[in-house]
Each structure stands twice: as C-alpha cells, then as structure tokens.
Design a protein around this motif. Structure first.
Motif, PDB file in Angstrom:
ATOM      1  N   UNK A 289     -19.508 -74.408  24.131  1.00  0.00           N
ATOM      2  CA  UNK A 289     -18.358 -73.248  24.249  1.00  0.00           C
ATOM      3  C   UNK A 289     -18.564 -73.157  22.916  1.00  0.00           C
ATOM      4  N   UNK A 290     -19.115 -74.279  21.592  1.00  0.00           N
ATOM      5  CA  UNK A 290     -18.622 -74.213  20.517  1.00  0.00           C
ATOM      6  C   UNK A 290     -19.506 -75.680  20.476  1.00  0.00           C
ATOM      7  N   UNK A 291     -20.854 -74.939  19.023  1.00  0.00           N
ATOM      8  CA  UNK A 291     -20.999 -76.589  18.468  1.00  0.00           C
ATOM      9  C   UNK A 291     -22.425 -76.710  18.911  1.00  0.00           C
ATOM     10  N   UNK A 292     -22.954 -77.747  18.413  1.00  0.00           N
ATOM     11  CA  UNK A 292     -24.280 -78.265  18.813  1.00  0.00           C
ATOM     12  C   UNK A 292     -25.302 -77.275  18.329  1.00  0.00           C
ATOM     13  N   UNK A 293     -25.359 -76.099  17.677  1.00  0.00           N
ATOM     14  CA  UNK A 293     -26.251 -75.572  17.131  1.00  0.00           C
ATOM     15  C   UNK A 293     -27.593 -76.625  15.426  1.00  0.00           C
ATOM     16  N   UNK A 300     -20.974 -66.401   7.277  1.00  0.00           N
ATOM     17  CA  UNK A 300     -20.807 -66.119   7.954  1.00  0.00           C
ATOM     18  C   UNK A 300     -20.676 -66.613   9.427  1.00  0.00           C
ATOM     19  N   UNK A 301     -21.780 -65.755  10.654  1.00  0.00           N
ATOM     20  CA  UNK A 301     -21.019 -65.589  12.123  1.00  0.00           C
ATOM     21  C   UNK A 301     -22.703 -64.884  13.048  1.00  0.00           C
ATOM     22  N   UNK A 302     -22.252 -65.688  14.293  1.00  0.00           N
ATOM     23  CA  UNK A 302     -23.170 -65.824  15.339  1.00  0.00           C
ATOM     24  C   UNK A 302     -22.693 -66.506  16.239  1.00  0.00           C
ATOM     25  N   UNK A 303     -23.692 -66.270  17.491  1.00  0.00           N
ATOM     26  CA  UNK A 303     -23.780 -67.014  18.903  1.00  0.00           C
ATOM     27  C   UNK A 303     -23.030 -68.718  18.727  1.00  0.00           C
ATOM     28  N   UNK A 304     -21.651 -69.075  18.974  1.00  0.00           N
ATOM     29  CA  UNK A 304     -21.102 -70.001  18.414  1.00  0.00           C
ATOM     30  C   UNK A 304     -21.799 -71.601  19.254  1.00  0.00           C
ATOM     31  N   UNK A 305     -22.675 -71.499  20.492  1.00  0.00           N
ATOM     32  CA  UNK A 305     -23.276 -72.166  20.418  1.00  0.00           C
ATOM     33  C   UNK A 305     -24.207 -72.860  19.574  1.00  0.00           C
ATOM     34  N   UNK A 306     -24.815 -71.533  18.518  1.00  0.00           N
ATOM     35  CA  UNK A 306     -26.046 -72.151  18.105  1.00  0.00           C
ATOM     36  C   UNK A 306     -25.722 -72.950  15.993  1.00  0.00           C
ATOM     37  N   UNK A 323      -8.500 -64.653  25.476  1.00  0.00           N
ATOM     38  CA  UNK A 323      -9.580 -64.679  24.711  1.00  0.00           C
ATOM     39  C   UNK A 323     -10.339 -65.137  23.647  1.00  0.00           C
ATOM     40  N   UNK A 324      -9.023 -66.054  22.530  1.00  0.00           N
ATOM     41  CA  UNK A 324      -9.778 -66.397  21.181  1.00  0.00           C
ATOM     42  C   UNK A 324      -9.490 -67.812  21.057  1.00  0.00           C
ATOM     43  N   UNK A 325     -10.988 -67.733  21.068  1.00  0.00           N
ATOM     44  CA  UNK A 325     -10.417 -69.638  20.144  1.00  0.00           C
ATOM     45  C   UNK A 325     -10.793 -69.959  18.453  1.00  0.00           C
ATOM     46  N   UNK A 326      -9.832 -70.464  18.555  1.00  0.00           N
ATOM     47  CA  UNK A 326      -9.575 -70.911  16.697  1.00  0.00           C
ATOM     48  C   UNK A 326     -10.452 -72.388  16.461  1.00  0.00           C
ATOM     49  N   UNK A 327     -11.001 -72.655  16.016  1.00  0.00           N
ATOM     50  CA  UNK A 327     -11.752 -74.122  15.564  1.00  0.00           C
ATOM     51  C   UNK A 327     -11.426 -74.842  14.151  1.00  0.00           C
ATOM     52  N   UNK A 328     -10.565 -75.414  13.808  1.00  0.00           N
ATOM     53  CA  UNK A 328     -11.060 -75.391  12.169  1.00  0.00           C
ATOM     54  C   UNK A 328     -12.036 -77.369  12.696  1.00  0.00           C
ATOM     55  N   UNK A 329     -12.823 -76.399  10.858  1.00  0.00           N
ATOM     56  CA  UNK A 329     -13.111 -78.489  10.567  1.00  0.00           C
ATOM     57  C   UNK A 329     -12.175 -78.280   9.240  1.00  0.00           C
ATOM     58  N   UNK A 330     -12.955 -79.329   8.613  1.00  0.00           N
ATOM     59  CA  UNK A 330     -12.219 -79.766   6.966  1.00  0.00           C
ATOM     60  C   UNK A 330     -11.099 -78.434   6.468  1.00  0.00           C
ATOM     61  N   UNK A 331     -12.587 -77.551   6.357  1.00  0.00           N
ATOM     62  CA  UNK A 331     -12.189 -76.943   5.298  1.00  0.00           C
ATOM     63  C   UNK A 331     -12.331 -75.281   5.694  1.00  0.00           C
ATOM     64  N   UNK A 338     -14.004 -65.794  23.209  1.00  0.00           N
ATOM     65  CA  UNK A 338     -14.664 -66.088  24.123  1.00  0.00           C
ATOM     66  C   UNK A 338     -15.660 -65.099  24.711  1.00  0.00           C
ATOM     67  N   UNK A 339     -15.276 -64.270  25.052  1.00  0.00           N
ATOM     68  CA  UNK A 339     -15.720 -62.633  26.542  1.00  0.00           C
ATOM     69  C   UNK A 339     -17.458 -62.597  26.218  1.00  0.00           C
ATOM     70  N   UNK A 340     -17.682 -62.781  24.590  1.00  0.00           N
ATOM     71  CA  UNK A 340     -19.462 -62.765  23.554  1.00  0.00           C
ATOM     72  C   UNK A 340     -19.456 -64.094  23.290  1.00  0.00           C
TER      73      UNK A 340
END
Length: 737
Positions: A289-293, A300-306, A323-331, A338-340
C-alpha cells in the motif's frame, strides 16, 4: 450573576459522588491543531527524573510507544534498558520495568525476573511496545533472550509470553507453530501489535515471518512469511496479490493493526527502502500500500505506491487510525489516505536535527524516529530517538467513539482544535479530561459514556458548532465558567450540587439544560429558545422560554430549593400539614405569556409514612382539591384552582393535573392504583412566587381567598390521624417536614 465554579457530582443510590481531576501543569505548553511539543526528555541523554516532570527527565534513545487504557504513555528507554511511563494527568515520569543493563553487559539465559515485579527485572533490548487495553497488559520484546514478555499493568508483575529460551533450544523447521507460544522459537522478535480480539502479532525479521498468538489459547501460528530450504525468503517482495500465508518478507520489522483486523507490516528492503504491506482481515490477501516507487516525497505527496520511503534498521514505525495510515521514516512522518492511496507529509522537514517545538509539525526536525503511538481519539506521539525526546503532535479533531477498552481520556496538551471533539458511546470510559481545551472549531459532543464519573471542560471558551453533553451515566461537567460562545445549539444534562453557572455564554441556537440536584442554574442564550429542567429531590421544574425572552448576554437565574416550613399551617377554620416545601424562582422581567411552566412531584421519593398518609387521603376522597397561587409583578394577584379528579373547578379556573404511575401512564386517584407522579401541566404566565398546597375540604375556598407570599411548593403532607374527613395533627407533626 453567579461566578462560582461548578464542581459536579453524581447521585448513586442516594449518595453524592464528587470527583475532581487536577488541571494540567502550568509548565506544559498548549498547542493548536498540527503543532508539536516535547512531552518527555530534556534532550541531554542519560537517565534521571523519575518522580518528576517528564519534560525535565533525562532519557536515552527512546523507542516504541504505546498508550494504556488510562491514557498513560509507555516507551522504551533504549539506552537504559527500561520501560518508562508518563502520567497523563500530572505529566510525571516513572520507571515501570527494568533495572538497566547487567554488569556483564548481556542478559543471562533464564527468567531474568519473570514472575516478580517488572521494576526488579532485567528486560533486555527491545524497540517496540504494545498494550492490550482490555486486559491492561503491556507486551515487550527482549531480542537478546529471544522472547516476548508481558507486564500486568495492574499488578506490575512481569512474565514470559512467547519464546522458549535461547537459540540452542531450536525445536525444528516449524519453530513451534501450532503449539504454545511459550514453547516456540523466536530468533529476533521485533514488532508487536494487538489485534481487536486481543491476539498478539509478532514480527521476526531474521526468520522472515509474521506470527500471531491466540488470546484465548496461547497457541502461536504463522500469518505470513515463507522461506526456501535454506531459511531465506523465496522472493524479496514475493506474494503480493495472493494469500499472505504464501508470501515472503525481506525483513519484517514494525507491525500495526486496525479496528477491523487488517494488518500492516513495515517490510525493510535492500538499502533501507520501506514497503508497507497490508493483509486483508477477510480475504487474507497481501498487497503493498506504500513504498516501492522512485519518487522521493520530501514535502510533497502523491500515490503512496509511487513513493520511495527509507529508514535505517530499527527506525521508522507504523500507526493506523481509521482510514489513515501513518508511516515514519528516519526524519519524517507521512500519512496515507487508504481510500484514495494518496500520501502526504504529516511532520518533519526531512533534515536531520532538532527543531520546531511550539510550531507546526511540518517545520519540525527529527533524528532517527523510533516509534509512533496514536493517542485514543486523536493525536500522535513520536519517539525522537537520537534527540532523546518523546514528542506529541496535536490533531485536527478528536473522535473516541464506541471504544470499550479505554477507561480514561486525557488531552493535556491541546488548547485549540480546528475540527470537532466527539467522545461518544464508550461504555467503560470513566474520566474525560479535556481541561486544557479552550476552542473547538466544530461541534463538541460528549454523550452516551455510561460509566463516566467526571467530565472536565473547565477551559472551554468557544465551541463553533453545537455543544452537547448528555447521557453520560453519573458524570457531569464540573466547571463551565469559561464558556463564552456557542455557535450552534447547547444541550447539557448534568447532576451536582450548588450553582451551575454558564450565564456569561451567548448561544446562537437553542439552549436545553437539564440538571439533577443543583439548587440554582444561571443560563444565557442569544438567539434560540431556552429550556431548563431542574430536579431537586421529589420536585421538578420545567420552564421553556421563547427566543428573545431576555437580552443577549444577560444571565437568567433559575432555582429550585427545599424550604423550611412550619409543619402545621392554618387556613381559616381548616388546618393542613406541610410534608415538604420547595421554592421555585425564575426572575425574568421580559417573560411573555408564551412561556410554559410545568411542575412534577415524584411521590415515590416520599418517605413511606408520608406516602401512606397521602395515598390514604386520596383514595378516601378526603383530599379533593389542589390550588396554585402566583403573583404577576405589577398585576393583580392571580389564583388558579388545580382540580383533582372528580372535583368541580373553583373560582379562578383549573389547571390540568395528571396522576401518573411508574410508567408515566395517567391514573385516576380513586383507581386503587397508587400514583407515582403528580404533574401540573402547562402553567402559563409570569410568576415570581406561587404556592401549591393539598388541603381537605371544606378549607379550599378559604385557602383560595387567602394571599400567600412565600416562594414554596408544598408537595407532601403527613398526618397521624384522619377522622371523619378532618385532619387533626398530633404532637409528632412538629417534627414533620
């Protein structure tokens, strides 16, 4: 107008329960939606501060985060091998597990304190925590001893939960799946989460698996992750679009689960790239559902899988809120709708460092984010590991609804919400402390929390929408003196004693206030009608004032109080005995004739002796007439007869009287069924004083001719003897009333 603060109680089987929650510490910074503040850690590293303010304490490499059912925050003090707790009401920090690293520098194979107090145990290394709120239990991994352990937060006792011991006890290829979790092999338990049914999810990155421990049986099973014959994953991202049970992970680290049981796994790839993979609770299908792009999101933002998301080993985290997923990176922290499928920046500039407290979370700097935790209802806690701080981001809105596991809600850092605050239908919620909140940009609704014992909105000045506090069991607000503006309708149902004061408030819509036990209510409205219901013992007053009954901003005092009264009063040649006296007051100079006033007397609340006498008089037709007298300032004395069943109206006319049983069905007094309520309906007009009495005939006409000036409702009468229709008080009558 009254300015005293309101401390609310609750009547439980006739007793009065008073509860007060301490206001937030003045040292705490107050935030608006989207702003960030440090809630623990001085930033200096080291270990100190237990028993004092969390913001003054020294903590080292905080990881993980979890919120208990009482609103307490738990986190791993990674540098010092301890679990620490922040009290939500006082801001105090304490250690609840761990004694630090042993002198040997490594934990020994063995129990390390299992079965005893967690504060005396060696807990080892771990970077995540999870709380099972229904059982008030904290779970923590100890990677160095290959176990997951649990702490009973009620007793402080620590025990092994999953994992059989050290690596030389490896049971074989199944690693214990299908058996007790305590007998299973765990090589590197890392991520933990508790599902909606209480099952505990465990990621084991070095065996490429996600496993689950059944809450009821303690049986462990594999949810996802398969390996080849050499113990390596078959495919770094294998299995998307198929069953999770046939999929493989590269390095399953953090895990989160939503209210429906859908599972989200942080799967670290080569070079620290993050894939977030979702396992559907119904179908068992796994997808990314997120990452891999290839796009670096930055601000900015965009499609999570991109998007290309990265984190170093041990950092980052996941949290899910509806319906909201929070993702933390290092910073940085990102949020995914998740709906869009759209990803957007939630916090952090992407630059390493420490900055931003007191301002927008978008402008903050973090250094190695090591954990996320959602505060029940809203708000995000961030473990800022290399900055040695725990930080909090204020939400746009609060919504805690239908949560049976939460026992307390605290909002100690937020002064302004841009959206709504909703706390509703939480059956085990006892404390609702939002005492720091001054402004709600939308509706504020606290309703149907049937176990609540306290609601604190003492700083609330503005609700831009509707303000509703109703049906909260025995709970009430304890202070509304700060309330200035309600942009919509105001609905309050509360209990307590003393003065309920909100007379400084202007309300754009209708006002409805129902109080049980207060002696006085100060209310105000700006545009709509005002309805006040006051219950004080057996007596109830209902008053409805039309819009414009008094000027905007002017408080109106209502009161219903029990009065002292001579137990025996004479009316001409007749005598009547006072069983109880109540005074009602509503001093409103501009009140028009379209206002309505109702009184109700709960006969079931009379003492048994008084009930017996009154009902006997009614059933024998000894008491056959009731009377109401009121005076209108500047007008002639107004006298109304209030006629009981079967009695002709006397001079002045009749007002409708209803005799109601316990189900509020109308009865005739002579039906042979004891009425439960006596209700006077639709008394219309402006009364500054009135008197209602029950008298035996033939004294009625004498009473109606007499002038009364006392503010009283005489609702009960007692007599020792009733002979031939004439009441003769005995010497004991002097003690009545």
């Amino acid at each position: 107008m009254h300015t005293s603060k309101l401390f609310v109680g609750a009547r439980v089987i006739g007793a009065l329960l008073l509860v007060q929650v301490a206001s937030p510490s003045p040292a705490r910074a107050l935030l608006s939606s989207g702003e960030i503040v440090t809630i623990a850690g001085s930033g200096s590293g080291g270990f100190s501060g237990d028993g004092g303010p969390a913001t003054s304490a020294a903590i080292g490499d905080p990881y993980g985060a979890a919120i208990g059912p009482d609103g307490a925050l738990y986190f791993v003090d990674g540098e010092h091998f301890r679990i620490r707790r922040i009290d939500p009401a006082t801001g105090t920090i304490t250690t609840i597990a761990g004694i630090g690293l042993p002198q040997s520098g490594w934990l020994d194979d063995g129990p390390n304190g299992d079965g005893g107090l967690a504060t005396s145990a060696q807990i080892g290394d771990g970077i995540t925590l999870a709380v099972e709120r229904a059982r008030n239990r904290l779970y923590l991994p100890s990677t160095s001893i290959l176990r997951v352990r649990s702490v009973d937060l009620s007793t402080g006792i620590i025990n092994a939960f999953a994992g059989d011991d050290m690596i030389d006890d490896h049971p074989g290829p199944s690693d214990g799946d299908g058996g007790l979790a305590l007998d299973a092999f765990l090589l590197s338990p890392t991520g933990l989460a508790v599902g909606p049914g209480g099952d505990v999810l465990i990621t084991d990155g070095m065996t490429y698996r996600l496993r689950s421990v059944d809450a009821g049986t303690g049986i462990i099973s594999r949810v996802a992750g398969i390996e080849d014959g050499f113990g390596f994953p078959i495919n770094l991202t294998g299995g998307d679009g198929g069953l999770a049970s046939a999929a493989s992970f590269h390095n399953a680290q953090r895990v989160a689960v939503d209210a429906a049981g859908n599972i989200y796994v942080q799967d670290l790839q080569l070079y620290g790239e993050i894939l977030v993979r979702r396992i559907d609770a119904v179908t068992g299908i796994i997808d990314t559902v997120a990452g891999g792009g290839t796009t670096i999101p930055g601000s900015g933002g965009g499609l999570a899988t991109e998007m290309r998301l990265t984190a170093s080993t041990g950092s980052g985290d996941l949290a899910i809120d509806g319906n909201t997923l929070f993702i933390a990176t290092d910073t940085q922290v990102f949020q995914v709708d998740l709906a869009t499928g759209q990803l957007a920046l939630f916090a952090g500039t992407g630059a390493t460092g420490f900055a931003g407290d007191g301002g927008s979370a978008l402008d903050a700097r973090f250094d190695h984010i090591g954990g996320l935790a959602l505060v029940p209802g809203g708000g995000l806690v961030v473990a800022d590991s290399y900055n040695s701080r725990m930080r909090y981001i204020a939400p746009d809105s609060i919504d805690l609804s239908g949560d049976a596991s939460q026992s307390e809600l605290h909002l100690p850092w937020v002064s302004e919400l841009s959206g709504d605050l909703t706390v509703a239908e939480n059956p085990n919620l006892t404390v609702i402390d939002v005492s720091s909140l001054a402004t709600a940009g939308g509706d504020l609704v606290i309703a149907d929390n049937t176990a609540a014992t306290l609601i604190d909105i003492s700083s609330l000045a503005t609700a831009s929408g509707d303000l509703v506090i109703a049906d909260n069991g025995v709970a009430t607000v304890n202070d509304m003196s700060a309330l200035a503006t309600v942009g919509g309708a105001l609905t309050i149902e509360t209990t307590g004693t003393g003065v309920f004061d909100m007379s400084g408030a202007t309300v754009a819509g209708d006002t409805s206030i129902t109080t049980d036990g207060y002696s006085e209510v100060d209310a105000a409205t700006a545009a709509g009608q005002t309805a006040v219901t006051m219950i004080n013992g057996p007596a109830t007053m209902e008053l409805v004032l039309p819009a414009g009954a008094f000027p905007i901003g002017d408080g109106v005092a209502f009161s219903v109080q029990q009065l002292a009264a001579d137990p025996v009063e004479s009316w001409g040649e007749g005598e009547t005995t006072t069983l109880a006296a109540y005074g009602f007051q509503f001093d409103i100079a501009t009140l028009g004739l379209d206002a309505t006033l109702n009184f109700e007397i709960d006969l079931a609340m009379l003492d048994p002796g008084a009930q017996a006498v009154l009902l006997d008089l009614l059933h024998t037709d000894v008491v056959s007439t009731l009377a109401v007298q009121g005076d209108d300032p500047g007008a002639a004395l107004q006298i109304f007869g209030v006629c009981a069943a079967g009695v002709s109206p006397t001079a002045g006319g009749c007002v409708d009287v209803q005799w109601l049983d316990a189900n509020r069905l109308e009865l005739e007094p002579s039906d042979g069924v004891d009425p439960a309520l006596l209700r006077f309906e639709a008394l219309v007009g402006h009364f500054s004083s009135y008197h209602v009495v029950l008298v035996p005939e033939p004294a009625t006409h004498l009473l109606l001719a007499a002038g009364l000036s006392t503010l009283a409702l005489i609702a009960r009468r007692r007599a020792e003897d009733c002979e031939a229709g004439t009441h003769r008080p005995s010497s004991s009558d002097d003690d009545a009333g």
